[in-house]
Design a protein around this motif. Structure first.
Motif, PDB file in Angstrom:
ATOM      1  N   HIS A 105      14.355  12.840 -12.071  1.00  0.00           N
ATOM      2  CA  HIS A 105      12.811  12.568 -11.452  1.00  0.00           C
ATOM      3  C   HIS A 105      12.769  10.902 -11.090  1.00  0.00           C
ATOM      4  N   VAL A 106      13.067  10.120 -11.848  1.00  0.00           N
ATOM      5  CA  VAL A 106      12.943   8.922 -11.555  1.00  0.00           C
ATOM      6  C   VAL A 106      13.874   8.508 -10.063  1.00  0.00           C
ATOM      7  N   LYS A 107      14.952   9.011  -9.982  1.00  0.00           N
ATOM      8  CA  LYS A 107      15.637   8.876  -8.773  1.00  0.00           C
ATOM      9  C   LYS A 107      14.800   9.258  -7.637  1.00  0.00           C
ATOM     10  N   ILE A 108      14.216  10.204  -7.666  1.00  0.00           N
ATOM     11  CA  ILE A 108      13.373  10.880  -6.348  1.00  0.00           C
ATOM     12  C   ILE A 108      12.285  10.171  -6.507  1.00  0.00           C
ATOM     13  N   ALA A 109      11.451   9.753  -7.520  1.00  0.00           N
ATOM     14  CA  ALA A 109      10.403   9.005  -7.219  1.00  0.00           C
ATOM     15  C   ALA A 109      10.639   7.827  -6.347  1.00  0.00           C
ATOM     16  N   VAL A 110      11.661   7.173  -7.013  1.00  0.00           N
ATOM     17  CA  VAL A 110      12.012   5.877  -6.277  1.00  0.00           C
ATOM     18  C   VAL A 110      12.664   5.879  -4.773  1.00  0.00           C
ATOM     19  N   LEU A 111      12.900   7.134  -4.447  1.00  0.00           N
ATOM     20  CA  LEU A 111      13.362   7.439  -2.992  1.00  0.00           C
ATOM     21  C   LEU A 111      12.166   7.758  -2.096  1.00  0.00           C
ATOM     22  N   VAL A 112      11.277   8.430  -2.727  1.00  0.00           N
ATOM     23  CA  VAL A 112       9.858   8.573  -2.302  1.00  0.00           C
ATOM     24  C   VAL A 112       9.123   7.139  -1.993  1.00  0.00           C
ATOM     25  N   ILE A 113       9.137   6.391  -3.099  1.00  0.00           N
ATOM     26  CA  ILE A 113       8.374   4.945  -2.802  1.00  0.00           C
ATOM     27  C   ILE A 113       9.119   4.240  -1.703  1.00  0.00           C
ATOM     28  N   ASP A 131       0.788  -1.263   0.127  1.00  0.00           N
ATOM     29  CA  ASP A 131      -0.053  -0.058  -0.070  1.00  0.00           C
ATOM     30  C   ASP A 131       0.900   1.085  -0.016  1.00  0.00           C
ATOM     31  N   LEU A 132       0.470   2.186  -0.891  1.00  0.00           N
ATOM     32  CA  LEU A 132       1.418   3.480  -0.934  1.00  0.00           C
ATOM     33  C   LEU A 132       0.354   4.552  -0.531  1.00  0.00           C
ATOM     34  N   ASP A 133       1.088   5.671   0.190  1.00  0.00           N
ATOM     35  CA  ASP A 133       0.434   6.921   0.255  1.00  0.00           C
ATOM     36  C   ASP A 133       0.172   7.664  -1.050  1.00  0.00           C
ATOM     37  N   GLU A 134      -0.346   8.719  -0.997  1.00  0.00           N
ATOM     38  CA  GLU A 134      -0.759   9.642  -2.097  1.00  0.00           C
ATOM     39  C   GLU A 134       0.627   9.970  -3.005  1.00  0.00           C
ATOM     40  N   ALA A 135       1.249  10.337  -2.164  1.00  0.00           N
ATOM     41  CA  ALA A 135       2.618  10.742  -2.676  1.00  0.00           C
ATOM     42  C   ALA A 135       3.390   9.750  -3.460  1.00  0.00           C
ATOM     43  N   ALA A 136       3.744   8.457  -2.734  1.00  0.00           N
ATOM     44  CA  ALA A 136       4.360   7.456  -3.418  1.00  0.00           C
ATOM     45  C   ALA A 136       3.492   6.875  -4.571  1.00  0.00           C
ATOM     46  N   GLU A 137       2.021   6.942  -4.713  1.00  0.00           N
ATOM     47  CA  GLU A 137       1.502   6.274  -5.430  1.00  0.00           C
ATOM     48  C   GLU A 137       1.413   7.324  -6.746  1.00  0.00           C
ATOM     49  N   GLU A 138       1.525   8.500  -6.670  1.00  0.00           N
ATOM     50  CA  GLU A 138       1.867   9.405  -7.587  1.00  0.00           C
ATOM     51  C   GLU A 138       3.330   9.245  -8.245  1.00  0.00           C
ATOM     52  N   ALA A 139       4.388   9.197  -7.415  1.00  0.00           N
ATOM     53  CA  ALA A 139       5.708   8.977  -7.979  1.00  0.00           C
ATOM     54  C   ALA A 139       5.675   7.488  -8.712  1.00  0.00           C
ATOM     55  N   PHE A 140       4.910   6.420  -8.274  1.00  0.00           N
ATOM     56  CA  PHE A 140       5.110   5.138  -8.830  1.00  0.00           C
ATOM     57  C   PHE A 140       4.465   5.335 -10.218  1.00  0.00           C
ATOM     58  N   GLU A 141       3.181   6.113 -10.347  1.00  0.00           N
ATOM     59  CA  GLU A 141       2.533   6.523 -11.653  1.00  0.00           C
ATOM     60  C   GLU A 141       3.474   7.300 -12.526  1.00  0.00           C
ATOM     61  N   ASP A 142       4.502   7.938 -12.099  1.00  0.00           N
ATOM     62  CA  ASP A 142       5.402   8.566 -13.038  1.00  0.00           C
ATOM     63  C   ASP A 142       6.467   7.624 -13.578  1.00  0.00           C
ATOM     64  N   VAL A 143       7.046   6.870 -12.674  1.00  0.00           N
ATOM     65  CA  VAL A 143       7.966   5.743 -12.913  1.00  0.00           C
ATOM     66  C   VAL A 143       7.256   4.735 -14.108  1.00  0.00           C
ATOM     67  N   VAL A 144       5.762   4.541 -13.959  1.00  0.00           N
ATOM     68  CA  VAL A 144       5.291   3.298 -14.959  1.00  0.00           C
ATOM     69  C   VAL A 144       5.070   4.409 -16.197  1.00  0.00           C
TER      70      VAL A 144
END
Length: 131
Positions: A110-118, A72-85
């Motif tokens: 951006h990928v780096k930051i998204a993965v760190l957020v996730i 389960d991901l919080d809103e910010a992590a879900e958004e970050a995951f959608e960016d990586v997708v």
């Protein structure tokens, strides 16, 4: 590691030590306070097309592996995951233009930051952006 070998349908035994060291290195860089984590993509000496393709493929692998764990991901992590997708689905056959080099650097960051957020969301630690 056995799950990885089974998923990839390969025999990792000859490479067990190297794979184990790489996995540990990834874990350490994800958890490091110095933000040393970076997606593994082709180096600056490779063609821009290969570098774009390798970033997209790295994102594809991340998405595939992450979806197997389905946390389960919080809103910010879900958004970050959608960016990586979205980056995983990038058209690597698109025409190369003069701005692609700068764009690739920004997207890779951006990928780096998204993965760190996730990662931080999964670990239960809020990402502070290095502040």
């Amino acid at each position: 590691m056995r799950d990885l070998a089974r998923l990839l349908r390969i025999d990792l035994d000859p490479f067990a030590e190297e794979v184990s060291e790489y996995v540990q290195s990834c874990r350490e860089s994800l958890a490091a306070d110095d933000f040393s984590f970076a997606p593994v993509i082709a180096g600056d000496d490779a063609s821009i097309e290969l570098r774009v393709d390798s970033l997209a493929r790295w994102c594809q692998g991340f998405v595939a592996g992450f979806e197997l764990s389905t946390p389960d991901l919080d809103e910010a992590a879900e958004e970050a995951f959608e960016d990586v997708v979205a980056i995983a689905e990038i058209d690597t056959e698109a025409a190369v233009d003069d701005d692609l080099e700068a764009d690739l650097e920004q997207v890779a960051e951006h990928v780096k930051i998204a993965v760190l957020v996730i990662h931080d969301a999964v670990q239960g630690e809020p990402f502070d952006g290095g502040d």
